[in-house]
Each structure stands twice: as structure tokens, then as C-alpha cells.
Design an enzyme around this catalytic site. Structure first.
Site, mmCIF file in Angstrom:
data_model
loop_
_atom_site.group_PDB
_atom_site.id
_atom_site.type_symbol
_atom_site.label_atom_id
_atom_site.label_comp_id
_atom_site.label_asym_id
_atom_site.label_seq_id
_atom_site.Cartn_x
_atom_site.Cartn_y
_atom_site.Cartn_z
ATOM 1 N N LYS A 123 -13.599 22.728 -55.302
ATOM 2 C CA LYS A 123 -13.359 24.132 -55.682
ATOM 3 C C LYS A 123 -11.972 24.295 -56.306
ATOM 4 O O LYS A 123 -11.827 24.903 -57.359
ATOM 5 C CB LYS A 123 -13.494 25.054 -54.448
ATOM 6 C CG LYS A 123 -14.850 24.975 -53.765
ATOM 7 C CD LYS A 123 -14.963 25.910 -52.552
ATOM 8 C CE LYS A 123 -14.063 25.566 -51.394
ATOM 9 N NZ LYS A 123 -14.453 24.354 -50.643
ATOM 10 N N ARG B 58 -16.027 32.992 -46.712
ATOM 11 C CA ARG B 58 -16.533 31.856 -45.949
ATOM 12 C C ARG B 58 -17.396 32.310 -44.779
ATOM 13 O O ARG B 58 -17.892 31.473 -44.031
ATOM 14 C CB ARG B 58 -15.364 31.047 -45.397
ATOM 15 C CG ARG B 58 -15.001 29.824 -46.249
ATOM 16 C CD ARG B 58 -13.790 29.160 -45.621
ATOM 17 N NE ARG B 58 -13.658 27.767 -45.897
ATOM 18 C CZ ARG B 58 -12.831 27.268 -46.820
ATOM 19 N NH1 ARG B 58 -12.121 28.044 -47.594
ATOM 20 N NH2 ARG B 58 -12.746 25.969 -46.982
ATOM 21 N N ARG C 170 -8.145 12.069 -50.479
ATOM 22 C CA ARG C 170 -7.104 13.072 -50.659
ATOM 23 C C ARG C 170 -6.043 12.972 -49.556
ATOM 24 O O ARG C 170 -4.868 13.252 -49.792
ATOM 25 C CB ARG C 170 -7.726 14.478 -50.663
ATOM 26 C CG ARG C 170 -6.710 15.568 -51.014
ATOM 27 C CD ARG C 170 -7.346 16.922 -51.217
ATOM 28 N NE ARG C 170 -7.857 17.483 -49.981
ATOM 29 C CZ ARG C 170 -8.509 18.641 -49.896
ATOM 30 N NH1 ARG C 170 -8.747 19.354 -50.987
ATOM 31 N NH2 ARG C 170 -8.945 19.086 -48.743
ATOM 32 N N ARG D 68 -1.983 16.850 -45.835
ATOM 33 C CA ARG D 68 -2.657 17.907 -45.064
ATOM 34 C C ARG D 68 -3.170 17.353 -43.744
ATOM 35 O O ARG D 68 -3.989 16.428 -43.732
ATOM 36 C CB ARG D 68 -3.824 18.490 -45.888
ATOM 37 C CG ARG D 68 -3.366 19.483 -46.918
ATOM 38 C CD ARG D 68 -4.503 19.958 -47.795
ATOM 39 N NE ARG D 68 -5.645 20.499 -47.080
ATOM 40 C CZ ARG D 68 -6.643 21.135 -47.662
ATOM 41 N NH1 ARG D 68 -6.617 21.345 -48.977
ATOM 42 N NH2 ARG D 68 -7.646 21.595 -46.959
ATOM 43 N N ARG E 9 -14.781 20.395 -39.972
ATOM 44 C CA ARG E 9 -14.794 21.328 -41.117
ATOM 45 C C ARG E 9 -16.179 21.365 -41.753
ATOM 46 O O ARG E 9 -16.665 22.435 -42.143
ATOM 47 C CB ARG E 9 -13.743 20.902 -42.139
ATOM 48 C CG ARG E 9 -12.328 21.150 -41.647
ATOM 49 C CD ARG E 9 -11.308 20.355 -42.429
ATOM 50 N NE ARG E 9 -11.236 20.737 -43.827
ATOM 51 C CZ ARG E 9 -10.618 19.995 -44.755
ATOM 52 N NH1 ARG E 9 -10.032 18.858 -44.424
ATOM 53 N NH2 ARG E 9 -10.592 20.404 -46.001
HETATM 54 P P1 B4P Z 1 -10.563 20.040 -53.757
HETATM 55 O O1 B4P Z 1 -10.825 20.697 -55.044
HETATM 56 O O2 B4P Z 1 -9.134 19.891 -53.371
HETATM 57 O O3 B4P Z 1 -11.336 20.699 -52.506
HETATM 58 P P2 B4P Z 1 -11.628 22.177 -52.051
HETATM 59 O O4 B4P Z 1 -13.120 22.288 -52.070
HETATM 60 O O5 B4P Z 1 -10.860 23.170 -52.856
HETATM 61 O O6 B4P Z 1 -10.911 22.249 -50.610
HETATM 62 P P3 B4P Z 1 -11.078 22.609 -49.092
HETATM 63 O O7 B4P Z 1 -12.352 23.357 -48.828
HETATM 64 O O8 B4P Z 1 -10.860 21.349 -48.360
HETATM 65 O O9 B4P Z 1 -9.851 23.478 -48.672
HETATM 66 P P4 B4P Z 1 -9.410 24.993 -48.564
HETATM 67 O O10 B4P Z 1 -8.046 24.981 -49.044
HETATM 68 O O11 B4P Z 1 -10.362 25.945 -49.217
HETATM 69 O O12 B4P Z 1 -11.248 18.611 -53.824
HETATM 70 C C1 B4P Z 1 -11.177 17.704 -52.748
HETATM 71 C C2 B4P Z 1 -10.844 16.296 -53.250
HETATM 72 O O13 B4P Z 1 -11.913 15.776 -54.037
HETATM 73 C C3 B4P Z 1 -9.602 16.246 -54.145
HETATM 74 O O14 B4P Z 1 -8.814 15.174 -53.735
HETATM 75 C C4 B4P Z 1 -10.134 16.003 -55.546
HETATM 76 O O15 B4P Z 1 -9.285 15.181 -56.310
HETATM 77 C C5 B4P Z 1 -11.453 15.285 -55.286
HETATM 78 N N1 B4P Z 1 -12.458 15.604 -56.279
HETATM 79 C C6 B4P Z 1 -12.709 16.841 -56.791
HETATM 80 N N2 B4P Z 1 -13.733 16.767 -57.684
HETATM 81 C C7 B4P Z 1 -14.126 15.453 -57.714
HETATM 82 C C8 B4P Z 1 -15.132 14.722 -58.437
HETATM 83 N N3 B4P Z 1 -15.936 15.319 -59.305
HETATM 84 N N4 B4P Z 1 -15.281 13.403 -58.189
HETATM 85 C C9 B4P Z 1 -14.462 12.776 -57.301
HETATM 86 N N5 B4P Z 1 -13.490 13.402 -56.597
HETATM 87 C C10 B4P Z 1 -13.316 14.716 -56.809
HETATM 88 O O16 B4P Z 1 -9.465 25.335 -46.985
HETATM 89 C C11 B4P Z 1 -8.626 24.733 -46.017
HETATM 90 C C12 B4P Z 1 -8.737 25.437 -44.652
HETATM 91 O O17 B4P Z 1 -8.202 26.787 -44.743
HETATM 92 C C13 B4P Z 1 -10.135 25.665 -44.079
HETATM 93 O O18 B4P Z 1 -10.610 24.515 -43.399
HETATM 94 C C14 B4P Z 1 -9.895 26.864 -43.123
HETATM 95 O O19 B4P Z 1 -9.307 26.450 -41.910
HETATM 96 C C15 B4P Z 1 -8.892 27.707 -43.875
HETATM 97 N N6 B4P Z 1 -9.533 28.742 -44.695
HETATM 98 C C16 B4P Z 1 -9.514 28.793 -46.058
HETATM 99 N N7 B4P Z 1 -10.207 29.868 -46.500
HETATM 100 C C17 B4P Z 1 -10.679 30.519 -45.380
HETATM 101 C C18 B4P Z 1 -11.491 31.664 -45.187
HETATM 102 N N8 B4P Z 1 -11.978 32.367 -46.231
HETATM 103 N N9 B4P Z 1 -11.788 32.040 -43.922
HETATM 104 C C19 B4P Z 1 -11.321 31.369 -42.870
HETATM 105 N N10 B4P Z 1 -10.557 30.241 -42.978
HETATM 106 C C20 B4P Z 1 -10.243 29.815 -44.232
#
Ligand code: B4P
Length: 190
Positions: free
Chosen positions: A14, A89, A128, A134, A146
Site C-alpha cells: 500500500k 481497517r 523489509r 520497525r 498482524r
Molecule cells: P509496504 O508498501 O511498505 O506495506 P504496507 O502495506 O503499506 O504496510 P503495513 O500494512 O505493514 O503498515 P501500516 O503502516 O499501514 O510494503 C511492504 C514491503 O513489501 C516493502 O518492503 C516493499 O518494498 C515490499 N514490496 C511492495 N511491493 C512489492 C512487490 N510488488 N514485490 C515485492 N516486494 C514488494 O501499519 C502499521 C501498524 O499501524 C498496524 O499494524 C497497526 O498497528 C497500526 N495502524 C495503522 N493504521 C491503522 C488503523 N487504521 N487502525 C488501527 N491501527 C492502525
């Protein structure tokens, strides 16, 4: 306004894809995960509270998350639209977002969901962890928590948007560029 919910499990990409989409569509990117990490870094009261949940792989309570998100939207009165990344979420967050946007005479255009199998998520998050610093990436049992929390509490949010005929699923496996192209194809057709 173009208001997109970018949805998907932890590590679906995302944040990665948002970086491309905000430039292309001139949207404001609001990631609740980034907002929490900003507060943790600055040692605010909100950051302390969020950290106690995030470090265990749990969701931060709705009351805190919703008001933080609404504040962030209010700080961008000139925005042409938003990418909501990692929000909503929970069902409660989805309802609150609809009510809030309705009060501003706008609404969600579409939920676009990155679909990625769990094995691939575990590989990406472990990778990552080598550079992110993190705590929630560093421990496989927290990564699993998670994913479990996502399946129990967040995945059902899909039904909420399907009920409004706003859900669009995208294959989230492939190169980052391939996935961006798939997203652009969907968004351009909205
Ligand atoms: P990212 O792009 O970094 O992952 P994400 O989905 O954005 O992150 P995530 O869900 O973990 O975290 P968030 O900050 O929202 O990609 C992950 C990895 O994959 C990267 O290293 C990237 O390089 C790699 N990658 C991406 N695309 C790729 C591809 N095509 N091929 C190969 N590799 C690839 O949330 C963190 C925490 O915050 C949650 O656990 C929760 O505790 C809290 N939180 C956030 N929002 C909340 C909400 N609305 N309500 C309650 N708690 C919340």
C-alpha cells in the site's frame, strides 16, 4: 474529488504504490501507519499509546485513529482528493469515514485492494525488517499476529465497500511497476 481507499493486508504494498499514485493523480497521501510512526518518533502522547498496540501487531483503538485521520484531512483544505492508506481497517472506521466525508459533501470514490497471498506477505515483511527498523517487522510471531488481525477485523471491511459497489480487487503479485500499471488501469476507468 477523487478519494481512494488503498486496501490490503500488511506488506501488500500500500505504501509502496501510494508513492506513485499521489504524483500521478495529485492526491494527498494519508497513511495512518505513517501518522502513528511520526507521533512515536516525536514522542507525543498519541505516539506512546499507538506504540503499545503497534509493537504487538494489534490495531490502535478506533476512537484515537478516527480523530487523528479526521484532523489530517482537515489540515488539507485545498486537496483535490486523498489516498487513504491503511484506513479504514475496521467496520467502525469505514462508517466514520463515510459520515465524515458526507459532512464535507464528498465521499469515497473506490476501494482498490491489493491481493497478495500470505506466504508472499511474510517474505516481504521479513525482507523489509532488514532495513525498516520497525519492531513490528522484526519478529515473525508479530507479523503473524498482524496477518491474523487483518483476517479477523480488516478483511471484512471489503464487504462494506462491496455493498456500495465500490470494491475493486487487484493482483498484488508482480513487479512494483506492473502493479502500478494495474492500479492506473482501474483508477483511469473510474
Ligand atoms: P509496504 O508498501 O511498505 O506495506 P504496507 O502495506 O503499506 O504496510 P503495513 O500494512 O505493514 O503498515 P501500516 O503502516 O499501514 O510494503 C511492504 C514491503 O513489501 C516493502 O518492503 C516493499 O518494498 C515490499 N514490496 C511492495 N511491493 C512489492 C512487490 N510488488 N514485490 C515485492 N516486494 C514488494 O501499519 C502499521 C501498524 O499501524 C498496524 O499494524 C497497526 O498497528 C497500526 N495502524 C495503522 N493504521 C491503522 C488503523 N487504521 N487502525 C488501527 N491501527 C492502525
Amino acid at each position: 474529488m477523487l478519494n481512494l481507499v488503498l486496501f490490503g493486508p500488511p506488506g501488500a504494498g500500500k505504501g509502496t504504490q501510494s508513492a506513485f499514485l499521489v504524483d500521478r493523480y495529485e492526491l494527498v497521501h494519508l497513511s495512518t501507519g505513517d501518522l502513528f510512526r511520526f507521533n512515536i518518533k516525536n514522542e507525543t502522547e498519541l505516539g506512546q499509546l499507538a506504540k503499545s498496540y503497534m509493537d504487538k501487531g494489534q490495531l490502535v483503538p478506533d476512537s484515537v485513529t478516527i480523530s487523528m485521520l479526521e484532523d489530517a484531512v482537515n489540515k488539507n483544505p485545498q486537496a483535490k482528493g486523498f489516498i487513504f492508506d491503511g484506513f479504514p481497517r475496521t467496520h467502525g472506521q469505514a462508517q466514520a469515514l463515510d459520515a465524515f466525508l458526507e459532512g464535507r459533501s464528498t465521499g469515497i470514490t473506490s476501494m482498490v485492494a491489493l491481493e497478495v497471498p500470505e506466504d508472499e506477505l511474510r517474505v516481504r515483511l521479513a525482507e523489509r525488517a532488514k532495513t525498516s527498523g520497525r519492531p513490528d517487522d522484526a519478529d515473525p510471531s508479530i507479523i503473524q499476529n498482524r496477518i491474523d488481525v487483518y483476517n479477523a477485523e480488516t478483511a471484512p471491511v471489503k464487504d462494506y465497500y462491496e455493498g456500495q459497489a465500490k470494491y475493486q480487487g487487484v493482483d498484488g503479485v508482480g513487479s512494483i511497476e506492473e502493479i502500478t500499471d494495474r492500479l492506473v488501469g482501474i483508477i483511469d476507468a473510474l
